[in-house]
Design a protein around this motif. Structure first.
Motif, PDB file in Angstrom:
ATOM      1  N   VAL A  21      39.341  33.999  29.120  1.00  0.00           N
ATOM      2  CA  VAL A  21      39.971  33.355  30.279  1.00  0.00           C
ATOM      3  C   VAL A  21      39.718  34.277  31.467  1.00  0.00           C
ATOM      4  O   VAL A  21      40.339  35.336  31.590  1.00  0.00           O
ATOM      5  N   MET A  22      38.755  33.879  32.287  1.00  0.00           N
ATOM      6  CA  MET A  22      38.441  34.665  33.481  1.00  0.00           C
ATOM      7  C   MET A  22      39.260  34.055  34.623  1.00  0.00           C
ATOM      8  O   MET A  22      39.242  32.838  34.808  1.00  0.00           O
ATOM      9  N   LEU A  23      39.962  34.905  35.342  1.00  0.00           N
ATOM     10  CA  LEU A  23      40.748  34.410  36.479  1.00  0.00           C
ATOM     11  C   LEU A  23      39.942  34.652  37.753  1.00  0.00           C
ATOM     12  O   LEU A  23      39.722  35.797  38.154  1.00  0.00           O
ATOM     13  N   ALA A  24      39.465  33.549  38.352  1.00  0.00           N
ATOM     14  CA  ALA A  24      38.619  33.663  39.558  1.00  0.00           C
ATOM     15  C   ALA A  24      39.475  33.630  40.818  1.00  0.00           C
ATOM     16  O   ALA A  24      40.166  32.643  41.082  1.00  0.00           O
ATOM     17  N   VAL A  25      39.427  34.735  41.560  1.00  0.00           N
ATOM     18  CA  VAL A  25      40.144  34.782  42.840  1.00  0.00           C
ATOM     19  C   VAL A  25      39.215  35.357  43.918  1.00  0.00           C
ATOM     20  O   VAL A  25      39.632  36.086  44.796  1.00  0.00           O
ATOM     21  N   ASP A  26      37.943  34.998  43.797  1.00  0.00           N
ATOM     22  CA  ASP A  26      36.935  35.536  44.714  1.00  0.00           C
ATOM     23  C   ASP A  26      36.683  34.616  45.908  1.00  0.00           C
ATOM     24  O   ASP A  26      35.797  34.881  46.721  1.00  0.00           O
ATOM     25  N   HIS A  27      37.471  33.561  46.037  1.00  0.00           N
ATOM     26  CA  HIS A  27      37.194  32.518  47.031  1.00  0.00           C
ATOM     27  C   HIS A  27      37.113  33.029  48.467  1.00  0.00           C
ATOM     28  O   HIS A  27      36.403  32.455  49.294  1.00  0.00           O
ATOM     29  N   GLY A  28      37.836  34.114  48.758  1.00  0.00           N
ATOM     30  CA  GLY A  28      37.892  34.615  50.125  1.00  0.00           C
ATOM     31  C   GLY A  28      36.530  35.003  50.689  1.00  0.00           C
ATOM     32  O   GLY A  28      36.343  34.994  51.902  1.00  0.00           O
ATOM     33  N   TYR A  29      35.578  35.325  49.835  1.00  0.00           N
ATOM     34  CA  TYR A  29      34.289  35.814  50.347  1.00  0.00           C
ATOM     35  C   TYR A  29      33.521  34.744  51.099  1.00  0.00           C
ATOM     36  O   TYR A  29      32.643  35.046  51.890  1.00  0.00           O
ATOM     37  N   PHE A  30      33.855  33.477  50.867  1.00  0.00           N
ATOM     38  CA  PHE A  30      33.226  32.435  51.692  1.00  0.00           C
ATOM     39  C   PHE A  30      34.230  31.455  52.281  1.00  0.00           C
ATOM     40  O   PHE A  30      33.925  30.732  53.215  1.00  0.00           O
ATOM     41  N   ASP A  52      41.829  37.584  30.893  1.00  0.00           N
ATOM     42  CA  ASP A  52      40.967  38.538  30.183  1.00  0.00           C
ATOM     43  C   ASP A  52      40.126  39.354  31.154  1.00  0.00           C
ATOM     44  O   ASP A  52      39.650  40.435  30.809  1.00  0.00           O
ATOM     45  N   THR A  53      39.894  38.809  32.331  1.00  0.00           N
ATOM     46  CA  THR A  53      39.200  39.559  33.380  1.00  0.00           C
ATOM     47  C   THR A  53      39.575  38.930  34.712  1.00  0.00           C
ATOM     48  O   THR A  53      39.952  37.757  34.780  1.00  0.00           O
ATOM     49  N   LEU A  54      39.475  39.735  35.751  1.00  0.00           N
ATOM     50  CA  LEU A  54      39.773  39.265  37.096  1.00  0.00           C
ATOM     51  C   LEU A  54      38.462  39.251  37.877  1.00  0.00           C
ATOM     52  O   LEU A  54      37.793  40.276  37.972  1.00  0.00           O
ATOM     53  N   MET A  55      38.109  38.070  38.406  1.00  0.00           N
ATOM     54  CA  MET A  55      36.854  37.974  39.170  1.00  0.00           C
ATOM     55  C   MET A  55      37.190  37.947  40.651  1.00  0.00           C
ATOM     56  O   MET A  55      37.882  37.036  41.118  1.00  0.00           O
ATOM     57  N   ARG A  76      32.377  40.211  42.259  1.00  0.00           N
ATOM     58  CA  ARG A  76      31.471  39.306  42.987  1.00  0.00           C
ATOM     59  C   ARG A  76      30.564  40.157  43.881  1.00  0.00           C
ATOM     60  O   ARG A  76      31.042  40.860  44.756  1.00  0.00           O
ATOM     61  N   VAL A  77      29.267  40.128  43.623  1.00  0.00           N
ATOM     62  CA  VAL A  77      28.354  40.959  44.421  1.00  0.00           C
ATOM     63  C   VAL A  77      27.383  40.136  45.257  1.00  0.00           C
ATOM     64  O   VAL A  77      26.489  40.681  45.885  1.00  0.00           O
ATOM     65  N   SER A  78      27.519  38.802  45.231  1.00  0.00           N
ATOM     66  CA  SER A  78      26.676  37.995  46.127  1.00  0.00           C
ATOM     67  C   SER A  78      27.532  37.360  47.198  1.00  0.00           C
ATOM     68  O   SER A  78      28.738  37.149  47.015  1.00  0.00           O
ATOM     69  N   GLY A  79      26.885  37.078  48.323  1.00  0.00           N
ATOM     70  CA  GLY A  79      27.581  36.468  49.451  1.00  0.00           C
ATOM     71  C   GLY A  79      26.622  36.412  50.622  1.00  0.00           C
ATOM     72  O   GLY A  79      25.402  36.615  50.466  1.00  0.00           O
ATOM     73  N   GLY A  80      27.157  36.155  51.788  1.00  0.00           N
ATOM     74  CA  GLY A  80      26.298  36.170  52.973  1.00  0.00           C
ATOM     75  C   GLY A  80      26.470  34.941  53.851  1.00  0.00           C
ATOM     76  O   GLY A  80      26.009  34.919  54.989  1.00  0.00           O
ATOM     77  N   THR A  81      27.093  33.888  53.330  1.00  0.00           N
ATOM     78  CA  THR A  81      27.326  32.699  54.158  1.00  0.00           C
ATOM     79  C   THR A  81      28.758  32.228  53.938  1.00  0.00           C
ATOM     80  O   THR A  81      29.320  32.428  52.875  1.00  0.00           O
ATOM     81  N   SER A  82      29.315  31.569  54.960  1.00  0.00           N
ATOM     82  CA  SER A  82      30.695  31.081  54.839  1.00  0.00           C
ATOM     83  C   SER A  82      30.685  29.572  54.667  1.00  0.00           C
ATOM     84  O   SER A  82      29.650  28.916  54.819  1.00  0.00           O
ATOM     85  N   ALA A 216      31.737  25.773  24.974  1.00  0.00           N
ATOM     86  CA  ALA A 216      31.909  26.781  26.032  1.00  0.00           C
ATOM     87  C   ALA A 216      32.644  27.992  25.470  1.00  0.00           C
ATOM     88  O   ALA A 216      33.436  27.886  24.528  1.00  0.00           O
ATOM     89  N   ALA A 217      32.372  29.154  26.075  1.00  0.00           N
ATOM     90  CA  ALA A 217      33.024  30.398  25.630  1.00  0.00           C
ATOM     91  C   ALA A 217      34.293  30.652  26.425  1.00  0.00           C
ATOM     92  O   ALA A 217      34.917  31.702  26.277  1.00  0.00           O
ATOM     93  N   GLY A 218      34.668  29.712  27.269  1.00  0.00           N
ATOM     94  CA  GLY A 218      35.901  29.901  28.018  1.00  0.00           C
ATOM     95  C   GLY A 218      35.816  29.307  29.399  1.00  0.00           C
ATOM     96  O   GLY A 218      34.966  28.450  29.679  1.00  0.00           O
ATOM     97  N   VAL A 219      36.723  29.794  30.244  1.00  0.00           N
ATOM     98  CA  VAL A 219      36.779  29.283  31.616  1.00  0.00           C
ATOM     99  C   VAL A 219      36.731  30.455  32.595  1.00  0.00           C
ATOM    100  O   VAL A 219      37.123  31.575  32.248  1.00  0.00           O
ATOM    101  N   ASP A 220      36.221  30.172  33.765  1.00  0.00           N
ATOM    102  CA  ASP A 220      36.346  31.102  34.887  1.00  0.00           C
ATOM    103  C   ASP A 220      37.059  30.280  35.945  1.00  0.00           C
ATOM    104  O   ASP A 220      36.423  29.646  36.784  1.00  0.00           O
ATOM    105  N   MET A 221      38.375  30.229  35.850  1.00  0.00           N
ATOM    106  CA  MET A 221      39.151  29.239  36.595  1.00  0.00           C
ATOM    107  C   MET A 221      39.953  29.887  37.706  1.00  0.00           C
ATOM    108  O   MET A 221      40.532  30.952  37.522  1.00  0.00           O
ATOM    109  N   GLY A 222      39.958  29.220  38.849  1.00  0.00           N
ATOM    110  CA  GLY A 222      40.693  29.743  39.989  1.00  0.00           C
ATOM    111  C   GLY A 222      41.757  28.771  40.465  1.00  0.00           C
ATOM    112  O   GLY A 222      42.918  28.842  40.063  1.00  0.00           O
ATOM    113  N   ARG A 223      41.334  27.807  41.312  1.00  0.00           N
ATOM    114  CA  ARG A 223      42.307  26.942  41.995  1.00  0.00           C
ATOM    115  C   ARG A 223      43.211  26.171  41.051  1.00  0.00           C
ATOM    116  O   ARG A 223      44.373  25.947  41.359  1.00  0.00           O
ATOM    117  N   ASN A 224      42.685  25.760  39.901  1.00  0.00           N
ATOM    118  CA  ASN A 224      43.546  25.001  38.985  1.00  0.00           C
ATOM    119  C   ASN A 224      44.591  25.884  38.319  1.00  0.00           C
ATOM    120  O   ASN A 224      45.492  25.374  37.651  1.00  0.00           O
TER     121      ASN A 224
END
Ligand code: R5P
Length: 266
Positions: A21-30, A52-55, A76-82, A216-224
């Motif tokens: 269960v990956m918890l995605a909270v990287d939304h701010g980068y874009f 299990d991990t924080l993204m 999160r190591v990619s980005g560059g556009t909003s 699937a091996a799991g989820v990388d879920m944020g907003r839900n």
């Protein structure tokens, strides 16, 4: 695969279930201050025991997360556009491998644009990041199937996921679609699904269940999770689906009962 790489992956994909269960909270980068993450530290703190991990991005990690916390970081190591840019997701590296190591990242995450304009730029940069990360035993998560106008079906998801794996990804993150078995069966590395926009809890749990059932091996879920009426109850319900093979109905009942419990405690 060397010891460090295996160790980092097993901190994220739990050996007992082979899932995560990956918890995605990287939304701010874009997206900037996304609903539910305005005060990221406050939102995420109560969820950490169930993730299990924080993204997230390096900034979010430094500004909002206590370094004493015991959770593997997917950086999160990619980005560059909003989100305001028409070329959203024409991404490059926004964080060096040295910085990832400094932050004790267990995994690095990079988005590629398969089948879209700028595909080549994102793919070439992804492989450069994979090479650097691997040289330090750090796994790379490839975020695929992003982009506003992509037709999201199993054929496309399978293509994008297999491509990401063949180019060096250790974990693939993509979106759940009908016929998802085609994606998992043809991808040689674990596949996790993103949650996407907020939908009713029951539907999100059904989607997680169907993804797991399809391999699937799991989820990388944020907003839900963090936009749920009760994020602490929701992440535990998602966990029951991912690690305990709960059905969507069982998980939804768990969500409802935990919601009452958590609210009573608050
Ligand atoms: C997308 O590429 C980013 O990593 C998102 O922040 C991530 O997909 C968020 O997860 P969700 O779609 O479940 O909110």
């Amino acid at each position: 695969m060397d010891w460090g790489m295996k160790n980092r992956i097993s901190r994220i994909i739990k050996p007992a279930s082979g899932r995560t269960v990956m918890l995605a909270v990287d939304h701010g980068y874009f997206m900037g201050p996304t609903t539910g993450l305005e005060q990221l530290g406050r939102a995420v703190g109560p969820l950490l025991p169930y993730a299990d991990t924080l993204m997230l991005t390096r900034g979010a990690l430094r500004y909002f997360i206590d370094p004493a916390v015991d959770i593997p970081i997917t950086l999160r190591v990619s980005g560059g556009t909003s989100i305001l840019n028409k070329q959203l997701l024409h991404e490059g590296s926004v964080c060096s491998i040295e910085e990832a190591i400094r932050l004790n990242a267990s995994c690095v995450a990079f988005s590629i644009l398969v089948g879209a304009e700028y595909e080549r730029d994102t793919i070439l940069e992804f492989t450069r990041v994979v090479d650097q990360a691997r040289s330090f035993g750090i796994p790379a998560l490839c975020v695929t199937a992003v982009g506003r106008d992509m037709v999201r079906d199993a054929r496309y998801m399978a293509l994008a996921s297999r491509l990401g794996a063949e180019l060096g990804a250790d974990i693939i993150k993509t979106y759940f679609v009908d016929g998802f078995e085609k994606v998992t069966e043809t991808c040689p590395v674990p596949v996790v699904i993103a949650g996407g926009k907020k939908i009713p809890e029951q539907d999100a749990l059904q989607m997680a269940h169907d993804a797991i059932a399809a391999g699937a091996a799991g989820v990388d879920m944020g907003r839900n999770i963090f936009q749920s009426e009760n994020p602490v109850a929701m992440i535990q319900a998602v966990r029951a689906v991912v690690h305990d093979n709960a059905s969507a109905d069982e998980a939804c009942n768990l969500y409802q009962s935990l919601k009452v419990e958590v609210s009573a405690r608050a």
